[in-house]
Motif scaffolding. Structure first.
Motif, mmCIF file in Angstrom:
data_model
loop_
_atom_site.group_PDB
_atom_site.id
_atom_site.type_symbol
_atom_site.label_atom_id
_atom_site.label_comp_id
_atom_site.label_asym_id
_atom_site.label_seq_id
_atom_site.Cartn_x
_atom_site.Cartn_y
_atom_site.Cartn_z
ATOM 1 N N ALA A 460 0.826 -1.211 0.000
ATOM 2 C CA ALA A 460 0.000 0.000 0.000
ATOM 3 C C ALA A 460 0.857 1.256 0.000
ATOM 4 N N MET A 461 1.946 1.251 0.758
ATOM 5 C CA MET A 461 2.814 2.430 0.800
ATOM 6 C C MET A 461 3.517 2.638 -0.536
ATOM 7 N N ARG A 462 3.944 1.552 -1.163
ATOM 8 C CA ARG A 462 4.567 1.687 -2.485
ATOM 9 C C ARG A 462 3.538 2.123 -3.534
ATOM 10 N N THR A 463 2.289 1.720 -3.354
ATOM 11 C CA THR A 463 1.239 2.152 -4.277
ATOM 12 C C THR A 463 1.062 3.658 -4.234
ATOM 13 N N VAL A 464 1.053 4.213 -3.040
ATOM 14 C CA VAL A 464 0.940 5.672 -2.907
ATOM 15 C C VAL A 464 2.175 6.351 -3.477
ATOM 16 N N LEU A 465 3.341 5.726 -3.311
ATOM 17 C CA LEU A 465 4.562 6.246 -3.927
ATOM 18 C C LEU A 465 4.395 6.350 -5.442
ATOM 19 N N LEU A 466 3.918 5.292 -6.072
ATOM 20 C CA LEU A 466 3.704 5.310 -7.518
ATOM 21 C C LEU A 466 2.679 6.368 -7.907
ATOM 22 N N LEU A 467 1.621 6.462 -7.123
ATOM 23 C CA LEU A 467 0.593 7.454 -7.412
ATOM 24 C C LEU A 467 1.168 8.865 -7.346
ATOM 25 N N ALA A 468 2.131 9.083 -6.459
ATOM 26 C CA ALA A 468 2.713 10.416 -6.314
ATOM 27 C C ALA A 468 3.634 10.790 -7.462
ATOM 28 N N ILE A 469 4.362 9.811 -8.012
ATOM 29 C CA ILE A 469 5.406 10.165 -8.981
ATOM 30 C C ILE A 469 5.045 9.912 -10.437
ATOM 31 N N LEU A 690 13.701 -4.555 -13.897
ATOM 32 C CA LEU A 690 12.615 -3.587 -13.785
ATOM 33 C C LEU A 690 12.575 -2.990 -12.389
ATOM 34 N N GLN A 691 12.766 -3.825 -11.388
ATOM 35 C CA GLN A 691 12.787 -3.348 -10.013
ATOM 36 C C GLN A 691 13.906 -2.332 -9.806
ATOM 37 N N ALA A 692 15.074 -2.604 -10.385
ATOM 38 C CA ALA A 692 16.193 -1.675 -10.270
ATOM 39 C C ALA A 692 15.920 -0.382 -11.029
ATOM 40 N N ALA A 693 15.148 -0.471 -12.129
ATOM 41 C CA ALA A 693 14.874 0.723 -12.940
ATOM 42 C C ALA A 693 13.927 1.683 -12.264
ATOM 43 N N TRP A 694 13.200 1.219 -11.247
ATOM 44 C CA TRP A 694 12.253 2.115 -10.587
ATOM 45 C C TRP A 694 12.977 3.242 -9.854
ATOM 46 N N ARG A 695 14.135 2.973 -9.287
ATOM 47 C CA ARG A 695 14.826 3.994 -8.493
ATOM 48 C C ARG A 695 15.194 5.212 -9.339
ATOM 49 N N PRO A 696 15.903 5.052 -10.469
ATOM 50 C CA PRO A 696 16.175 6.243 -11.280
ATOM 51 C C PRO A 696 14.911 6.863 -11.859
ATOM 52 N N THR A 697 13.878 6.056 -12.104
ATOM 53 C CA THR A 697 12.617 6.608 -12.612
ATOM 54 C C THR A 697 11.975 7.525 -11.581
ATOM 55 N N MET A 702 10.657 13.071 -9.967
ATOM 56 C CA MET A 702 10.669 14.131 -8.959
ATOM 57 C C MET A 702 11.411 15.356 -9.469
ATOM 58 N N PHE A 703 12.552 15.116 -10.102
ATOM 59 C CA PHE A 703 13.335 16.233 -10.631
ATOM 60 C C PHE A 703 12.567 16.982 -11.719
ATOM 61 N N VAL A 704 11.952 16.245 -12.634
ATOM 62 C CA VAL A 704 11.225 16.878 -13.740
ATOM 63 C C VAL A 704 10.093 17.758 -13.213
ATOM 64 N N TYR A 705 9.322 17.239 -12.259
ATOM 65 C CA TYR A 705 8.205 18.023 -11.719
ATOM 66 C C TYR A 705 8.704 19.292 -11.028
ATOM 67 N N ALA A 706 9.716 19.134 -10.185
ATOM 68 C CA ALA A 706 10.238 20.295 -9.467
ATOM 69 C C ALA A 706 10.862 21.299 -10.429
ATOM 70 N N PHE A 707 11.564 20.794 -11.446
ATOM 71 C CA PHE A 707 12.198 21.673 -12.421
ATOM 72 C C PHE A 707 11.151 22.468 -13.204
ATOM 73 N N ILE A 708 10.112 21.792 -13.676
ATOM 74 C CA ILE A 708 9.078 22.474 -14.462
ATOM 75 C C ILE A 708 8.398 23.557 -13.636
#
Length: 872
Positions: A460-469, A690-697, A702-708
């Motif tokens: 559930a916590m990871r689900t909210v993480l995905l929903l946020a990013i 795929l699991q490892a790719a989530w971290r840089p994603t 986060m960077f893209v949203y804050a930058f924009i």
């Protein structure tokens, strides 16, 4: 035979020894069934003497510690001399009722659980006699532990456990909350139960709780969660931070005095201070944890955290300077203070984490989820009122200025939320968007509950993480469009459907009826969930019985009642909205194949990693669990994701789709994607990569949203605004148009008519940013025969007039031709040449706007081509 040992730590508790031991041994149990071990931490009030007197008449032993008082060390000293394999810990001050001793220890004695907690915060538990501030401190301490600990009362001092578990507690454990150490040492593998108790405040003696104990608790909590916050490094870290702040503020002041802009000054001063901060922390503050003087991956993480803090600080500065009109030289102080926490937590958990005894993968994901979601929520909140409205938001704000039961191109929920937000906060960006922000929080709450029901708390916590990013959901939490309440209603409907169809709760149909009704008041797309629900009931044998029960039909009736405003409005307007929405399907068969564009849209909405994860989550065999509950769960996810997706896929084969239409359907799949993220898999497999790719994603999003957000509010020095920004910066553009209107007014002696020369974007933004003390007379392009959406109802026709008319467009063609390509000069009296101007802010070019002035309007003159175009 001794069944269990009760350990009671003491420090100056002489008045409580007799009462607690008397009540313990008054329990109606066999003699010798338990022993009491009192561990004294150097009392000076005669406590040891009082205990010695009891040693002669009861199964009581005293252990005297000569070291520095420490509750954790005291309990472990008692465990070391205990005779039994089951340990109970309780306080000496009678705050823990001795009469609940056997209720607490029973689940451990019978072998059903590893740990049993006397809990104040489960049904049946409570607190009596504590002042309000103590209750809040206790609650906050428990809430802080909840993300990494699956109990309601992790700070309880009354608990039982198997003795061998004490050996798993870290040798660095200290402080007064040993239960938290015990639970986290088990890495989520312990069977834990909470038994309700009523906590009573002490009547004798004084509390030993102090600010230092609370600080130690916070430090241990962060350390157990993987943060590098050892006491030895904390003081150095603070010293380095203060020195960096002095450099930051001093250089910022110097640059502002030198005439630098707000963005340039705060970026340059920040990076100068950051360079000093990193160097000193690496070589001094955290040298003991990281002997290698140069770690490139560590430098990359440090820069990542620093940039995130910088971009967040830009929003704080904009809020203070532009929103509250605080001088930049003063605004920099709270801006630095507000972002210091981001740097500290980012450095502790991401840049310089603890390498020894690091927490499990599950705990690391939980900590990451809390940090990322908190950052995203704070980012939204800070920039909520600083970023200018996009045309869609301004258009819906105009809805709220013409409140009605419904509207031509959308149901009314978006207008109702904007009306409520602006009624409270005013006609500003914050007031318009606060509904989107709250809708985003509601979406998070319902999706968390859904994922927890389908899987577990970590998922559930990871689900909210995905929903946020993920892009499809981030924007809806800050941009006020119809999609914001739609996502909230979609998540709520999914939650209640799972409770009704899988859990079998009949009361959930009431919630589903309300959520569904509010959802179709937000956007008609939610009706696809009704089709999915019917399909699930048909395919699932257990849920099929609902077809013979009244609950689903009553829920549908309730949703229909909530939908009545839309029906009434359509009845009063010749079913205009229904006809408009139906016309979107009339293009089926026109060979406008757009399935490839649908795939591109999904790549953007989910990111490439998210789209691949969704494909793996939905494929058969994604889970190895073949139990009935797992099969029903998979069917639920497949139906409620696949049904809307199949509809959009079929439509894309015959007609074009809007970019964001498919966004809500992925809410049902997010819990499964989040579950896959937390599995232990081979790193060389597709799932592992795929699991490892989530971290840089996650970091990239986060960077893209804050930058924009920083870019559109404050700008980035050296990066000009591109041509597509013609859809933005309407606050400055409206100010320039107001100047033109004033000049025409002075020349003609009449109030000119201002026409936004597109469907509704220009007119809507001009309406919003127009000065309220001198409002312009604004119209949309529908007066030239084009569709104006709701402007056709607000301003259905414009008679010929001799008033001057000012045409405003985002490009030159808009002020020369109508939508069909017909020259509009025949409808204008003495039209002037097309002119343009560059909109500036602090000597920075923002965008270009085109305008044209005519001496009058001759009326709409239809041609066969324009009539056909308008009809289509």
């Amino acid at each position: 035979m001794t069944q269990f040992s009760v350990i009671i730590p003491t420090l100056n508790e002489v008045d409580n020894i007799d009462p607690i031991l008397t009540r313990l041994f008054a329990l109606n149990r066999a003699s010798g069934s338990f022993e009491v071990i009192i561990v004294d931490d150097g009392s000076q009030d005669g406590t040891p003497d009082k205990v010695h007197a009891w040693e002669e008449k009861a199964n009581v032993r005293l252990v005297e510690r000569k070291s520095k008082p420490d509750l954790t060390a005291s309990i472990l000293a008692g465990v070391a001399v205990a005779k039994s394999n089951v340990i109970v810990v309780m306080d000496a001050d009678l705050s823990h009722p001795p009469e609940r001793l056997y209720a607490v220890v029973a689940p451990v004695l019978d072998g059903s659980h590893d740990v049993a907690i006397g809990s104040r915060y489960v049904p049946g538990g409570g607190i009596e006699g504590w002042p309000l501030h103590r209750q809040w401190l206790s609650r906050i301490g428990g809430w802080l532990a909840r993300p990494i600990c699956d109990v309601s009362d992790a700070t309880s001092g009354f608990f039982a456990f198997r003795r061998e578990l004490a050996s798993t507690i870290s040798e660095h454990a200290h402080g007064y909350k040993i239960l938290l150490e015990l639970l986290l040492a088990g890495q989520g593998k312990l069977k834990v139960v909470e038994v309700p108790i009523c906590f009573h405040d002490r009547t004798h003696g004084s509390s030993k709780l102090s600010f230092s104990h609370q600080w130690i608790y916070l430090q241990r909590l962060m350390t157990l969660a993987g943060g590098s916050v050892a006491i030895g490094t904390a003081n150095r870290y603070v010293a380095v931070g203060l020195f960096s702040i002095i450099i930051d503020i001093g250089l910022f002041q110097l640059l502002i005095y030198s005439g630098a802009g707000l963005s340039l000054a705060h970026i340059m001063s920040f990076f100068a201070a950051t360079a000093v901060n990193y160097t000193l922390n690496l070589k001094w503050s955290f040298q003991s944890q990281h002997s290698d003087p140069l770690r490139w991956h560590q430098l990359g993480r440090f820069l990542t955290v620093s940039v995130m803090a910088l971009l967040m600080r830009g929003g704080v500065l904009a809020w203070l300077v532009y929103g509250w009109h605080i001088p930049p030289l003063l605004a920099i102080f709270p801006a630095v203070a507000a972002t210091a926490a981001i740097n500290y937590l980012g450095h502790a958990f991401y840049v310089f984490p603890v390498n020894k005894n690091s927490p499990s993968l599950d705990i690391r994901w939980r900590v990451t989820s809390v940090g990322v979601v908190a950052f995203i929520i704070l980012l939204r909140l800070i920039y909520l009122g600083q970023a200018q409205l996009i045309p869609d938001e301004a258009y819906y704000w105009n809805y709220a200025q013409h409140m009605d039961l419904s509207f031509y191109d959308h149901p009314p929920m978006v207008a109702w939320l904007i009306w409520l937000g602006t009624a409270i906060a005013g006609d500003n960006e914050f007031g318009v968007r606060i509904g989107a922000f709250l809708s985003g929080l509601i979406t998070m709450g319902y999706l968390y509950a859904l994922a927890k029901n389908l899987y577990d708390k970590s998922t559930a916590m990871r689900t909210v993480l995905l929903l946020a990013i993920l892009p499809f959901s981030f924007a809806t939490g800050i941009v006020m469009t119809a999609d914001a309440p739609l996502l909230a209603a979609w998540a709520a409907t999914l939650y209640y459907m799972e409770r009704a169809l899988i859990a079998g709760h009949s009361s959930a149909w009431l919630g589903m009826g309300i959520a569904f009704g509010l959802g179709i008041l937000s956007k008609y797309t939610l009706g696809l969930l009704g089709i999915a629900a019917l399909l699930f009931v048909i395919l699932d044998p257990i849920a099929r019985h609902w077809l013979r029960r009244p609950h689903p039909y009553l829920a549908a009736l309730l949703a229909l009642v909530l939908f009545l405003p839309v029906i009434i409005w359509n009845m009063e307007h010749q079913w205009a909205s229904i006809s408009f929405q139906s016309s979107r399907l009339k293009g089926v068969g026109d060979d406008q194949f757009s399935t490839h564009l649908l795939f591109v849209n999904l790549l953007v909405l989910l990111t490439p990693v998210g789209l691949l994860a969704a494909a793996l989550a939905l494929r058969p065999g994604s889970e190895h669990d073949n139990s009935q509950s797992a099969r029903r769960r998979r069917l639920f996810v497949w139906i409620f994701t696949g049904t809307p997706l199949a509809v959009f896929f079929v439509l894309s084969m015959f007609d074009s789709l809007r970019f964001h239409w498919t966004a809500p359907l992925w809410l049902a799949a997010l819990p499964t994607i989040a579950w896959m993220m937390g599995q232990n898999v081979d790193l060389r497999s597709i799932k592992g990569r795929l699991q490892a790719a989530w971290r840089p994603t996650i970091v990239t999003c986060m960077f893209v949203y804050a930058f924009i957000l920083h870019y559109v509010v404050l700008g980035i020095p050296g990066i000009p605004y591109p041509a597509f920004m013609k859809y933005y910066f309407w606050r400055e553009t409206t100010h320039e148009i107001e100047q033109i209107v004033e000049e025409v007014r002075l020349q003609s002696g009449q109030e000119p008519l201002v026409v936004g020369m597109n469907k509704w974007s220009i007119a809507s933004t001009l309406f919003f940013y127009n000065r309220k003390d001198e409002p312009m007379d604004i119209r949309s392009r529908n007066m030239f025969g084009d569709s104006g959406a709701m402007y056709q109802f607000w301003h259905p026709a414009e008679p010929p007039t001799t008033r001057s008319i000012i045409l405003v467009g985002m490009d030159q063609q808009q002020v020369e031709y109508d939508r069909s390509g017909n020259d509009i000069t025949s409808m204008l009296d003495q039209p002037g040449p097309v002119q343009s101007m560059i909109i500036m802010r602090e000597d920075i070019p923002l965008r270009r706007v085109y305008y044209r002035i005519a001496q009058g309007y001759l009326g709409y003159q239809s041609t066969p081509e324009s009539v056909i175009s308008k009809h289509n």
